[in-house]
Design a protein around this motif. Structure first.
Motif, PDB file in Angstrom:
ATOM      1  N   CYS A 170       0.841  -1.183   0.000  1.00 23.03           N
ATOM      2  CA  CYS A 170       0.000   0.000   0.000  1.00 23.03           C
ATOM      3  C   CYS A 170       0.881   1.240   0.000  1.00 23.03           C
ATOM      4  O   CYS A 170       1.771   1.368   0.843  1.00 23.03           O
ATOM      5  N   PRO A 171       0.653   2.156  -0.914  1.00 20.39           N
ATOM      6  CA  PRO A 171       1.538   3.325  -0.986  1.00 20.39           C
ATOM      7  C   PRO A 171       1.245   4.377   0.081  1.00 20.39           C
ATOM      8  O   PRO A 171       1.910   5.402   0.108  1.00 20.39           O
ATOM      9  N   HIS A 211       0.647   3.722   3.860  1.00 20.78           N
ATOM     10  CA  HIS A 211       1.382   3.456   5.094  1.00 20.78           C
ATOM     11  C   HIS A 211       2.288   2.234   4.971  1.00 20.78           C
ATOM     12  O   HIS A 211       2.758   1.695   5.970  1.00 20.78           O
ATOM     13  N   ALA A 212       2.444   1.763   3.733  1.00 19.99           N
ATOM     14  CA  ALA A 212       3.386   0.663   3.470  1.00 19.99           C
ATOM     15  C   ALA A 212       2.985  -0.673   4.078  1.00 19.99           C
ATOM     16  O   ALA A 212       3.847  -1.524   4.310  1.00 19.99           O
ATOM     17  N   TRP A 213       1.702  -0.881   4.372  1.00 17.40           N
ATOM     18  CA  TRP A 213       1.303  -2.249   4.694  1.00 17.40           C
ATOM     19  C   TRP A 213       1.579  -3.093   3.450  1.00 17.40           C
ATOM     20  O   TRP A 213       1.266  -2.691   2.324  1.00 17.40           O
TER      21      TRP A 213
END
Lengths: 380, 380, 380
Positions: free
Chosen positions: A107-108, A110-112
């Motif tokens: 995911c751009p 929060h970087a999950w």
């Protein structure tokens, strides 16, 4: 379309005019939303061509029943489908129609980070959140099947039987389970893809495809190639019947000339014939001796439908650099003629002249079955 | 945000994931209408910068809770606000975003004429209409306060306490009532204004501003200047805490160099630090040693929000002709990065994967308070 | 507008301000839909100029109460009107605003073919469908009348009396049944047609036309020609009264000069005078000595109305090649000024300042009657 056996019987032709769906079914956004949840989310939906995702990391995003679905090929070469939504704060994972990722969907926002199998594999500070169950926060999975070189997905928690629905529709039309294999559709490759954005309700497009009563009026090229279509009976009217090419016709092309030679598997009884198959709710397949035309419909709004149409040929034809233009042009014209007709109907669906619907002539008999199928699917 | 005392306590960090608002709160027009009437019409709303209306007769029109409000400076130099609607037949009085009138607001339809205090002062044939009570047909007044160089209006008949809401939010964040005065915000002038039209629900923008869990992922320039932001805890997580500049950083600029020298009033303990304040429902303030960044949000539709952002400097800096570009560029990039993220979330809010909402990690704790504040504000 | 006799009495001027319709009547799509079915589908609606359809086979399509209606001149030279929808599967028969067919209206989808009298005359395979009653599947007929060179249609199954509604409105305004004949409107020809697309509810346009309280403010050219309009009383305020030209005025033109000489039938008492007539719900007629201006309104949405305006002159004037520009320019400017005012009101109709409506001054008395007429028409 409930079972193959029933479909083998010829329908009893109606002798008088029977009604269509009422006009509101083509204009009411609330009915469209119901169709999205009751039809397009509950049935198998042809979402993409498998070859669109040939390499690990390839993805495609498609709209299915109002949801954005991302289909991705894993490092293990398996295809999987997920709702295109991060489980954390809801960002779209993939914004593009298609593309390639490496080993994960990140995911751009929060970087999950999710593995290509949908599992949550990393997130900032995740290790310090002891109570977080990674399994619980994997991507929402969508059921997936491959058949006829096509990726079929189903958003239902308990998808219906693929054999009893999709495969039964094909065999019910052709008369048996084996015939469709002759075209080797999963081995064919996309020679041309054209996407149509049609300002009409999806059911007008299905209904148009189900009858040939309009063929003599709007399809001069098609009736030239398939003379029996001028009589108004669609190929799918009779189980197992394929419309025969005209005597002077040598190929399924815009001028009836040329073509690419029969596919190796197609039997002699299917040569010089055209078969059309409807798979509810959103697939049309045309079989001709030398190629296959495969339509996938994507309903976008009560009055808008996107149709993605693939012309499929053998790898040899493609590799030879053959000119596909006359082959493609025939059904491209048919599509344009049909979609123009659908767009001409859409604005009249709200008229009081259509409040109780229109009427079907006997050769439009299949539309009555479709009407009942839709009405049943959206009823409580 | 109910009182300053409560805000002084550090929040107890959550140890597991807690829910956000359900997806429908970001997509349902009926909920948005309820927010307009229950939140934006009932709370103090930062409508404009006072200096936008520096001279008598200057006006600005702004959308507040679905209403067009006209703010005008009178001949007595006082600011007043009215609904931007003629009492006679409902014409908009001022169509432009801003402008200047002379001594009155005259309706261009039938020439009903209102003083800058909103009273009906003239209308054709008015003298012959003996029964007409001029007081009754003055413009509809809107409550107005000035603070921090900002015009705050409230459409409620009985506005809430300004001290207990707006001022308590600021002091609750900074830890006391006095600190905010150090920046002398009402004396600063607008060096640059940028207006953003964001295709996202206003709450996504608030929530984004309330956490720094995303900073490491999307704000490379900001985390370079404020290294502690890479840990994911927003400045406003701790009452009274300001994020410290990195060791190599000499100014709050896009490359960490330059800047304009500390504002005269700012104490040493606030030098080389960044403070961020959220004032519900639509203001964000950033304090750095040499300038202030002030955001006013205008919710326009359930999926569209306009953000007007002012970069405020001393009159001396402006008069010197100094190059503001590197100073402005840092937070302009942050804004673009944030608003892109919000726009990426908006389309997924309608997914069934988000029907019950997403989740908040511990460092997003403030969003949970905001969620409760919103839910309470729109409940019966 | 119930009878001519009642209209002959002068209205008792109101002595204080009376209310308009509430704001929601100008913004709520549900109220607009109710107006479409209760007002525009039930009353006689001026759909076109008869001369637009001068030859057999000429057709025009117009939107009436949300329905597309096709008006066509038959081989017998009679005009007829039908819902523009094929009875088979609902395709629009005519997509163009106007055009010419030969002997029939043929649906371009399946070639169902209707005579110019609406009867079903042919369809593919129709002869083999023994049960089909051709009478039952003719086009849906719409009532039609011609008067004042205008085609009036009514979608109601039982239209109201034309004499008691349309003709009574005209005679009620002019004071008798005969006066309107002096202008010989059905013999005049269209010298110029201008179509306006107005971003305002249709009732704002009607209300604007019904009062002259705004004339001094927005119509400088008109009040120059008709000085009494500066007092604020519309010509239609007094039954039988025509506003007199100013002393220096020699023609109803943008500069008060020129014009084309009195129409032959117009009596001396009507020379140098201007008469304005409103025929509910959507016609305005202006009579001046040398020409007639005829407005037909087409409500398209709650906030959008199309107005088609014809400037009508004698055939002799047209044949002479006379320059119509100064004649047309006067009321074209009036229209632009009025429609700008209506568009300025539309956005304020949703304000809480207008929730209970605005107010009417005594010279706007007729708007109160219109308000009651509308409220009655849409009530149960």
């Amino acid at each position: 379309m409930s079972s193959v056996e029933v479909q083998h019987q010829q329908p009893e032709p109606a002798t008088s005019l029977i009604p269509t769906l009422p006009g509101a079914h083509y204009t009411d956004p609330a009915i469209f939303e119901r169709e999205q949840s009751r039809i397009f989310q509950r049935h198998w939906f042809a979402a993409a061509r498998s070859s669109d995702l040939s390499e690990p990391g390839n993805f495609r995003t498609v709209d299915v029943g109002g949801e954005s679905v991302v289909i991705v090929r894993g490092r293990d070469r398996s295809l999987r489908a997920f709702l295109n939504v991060c489980r954390h704060r809801g960002a779209r994972l993939c914004m593009e129609d298609s593309g390639t990722v490496r080993r994960s969907l990140q995911c751009p926002y929060h970087a999950w980070t999710y593995g290509l199998d949908g599992s949550l594999v990393a997130a900032p500070n995740l290790n310090s959140m002891h109570d977080v169950n990674r399994d619980e926060y994997g991507l929402v999975k969508v059921a997936l099947r491959e058949w006829l070189g096509t990726v079929w997905v189903c958003l239902a928690d308990e998808p219906p039987s693929f054999a009893d629905t999709v495969q039964a529709a094909v065999s019910g039309r052709l008369g048996d389970h084996e015939t469709i294999e002759e075209w080797g559709i999963d081995e064919l490759v996309v020679g041309r893809r054209i996407t149509y954005d049609v300002k009409a309700n999806w059911k007008l497009i299905v209904e148009n495809f189900m009858e040939c009563y309009h063929c003599a009026t709007i399809h001069p090229e098609l009736t030239e190639v398939l003379p029996e279509f001028a009589d108004g009976y669609a190929a799918q009217y009779f189980v197992g019947h394929g419309a025969e090419f005209g005597e002077e016709i040598s190929g399924f092309t815009v001028d009836g000339q040329g073509g690419f030679g029969k596919l190796a598997g197609v039997g002699e009884s299917h040569d010089r014939r055209y078969y059309a198959i409807t798979v509810n709710p959103q697939v049309f397949i045309n079989l001709v001796p030398d190629h296959v035309i495969f339509h996938r419909m994507y309903p976008m709004a009560v009055d808008r439908t996107v149709v993605e149409c693939d012309w499929l040929y053998t790898q040899d034809v493609i590799d030879s650099g053959a000119d596909l233009s006359k082959s493609v042009e025939l059904f491209h014209r048919v599509n344009q003629q049909d979609f123009d007709a659908c767009e001409r109907c859409q604005p009249a669906m709200s008229s009081k002249a259509y409040a109780a619907g229109g009427v079907l002539v006997p050769s439009e008999h299949h539309i009555g079955e479709f009407r009942d199928w839709v009405a049943d699917a959206i009823s409580d």
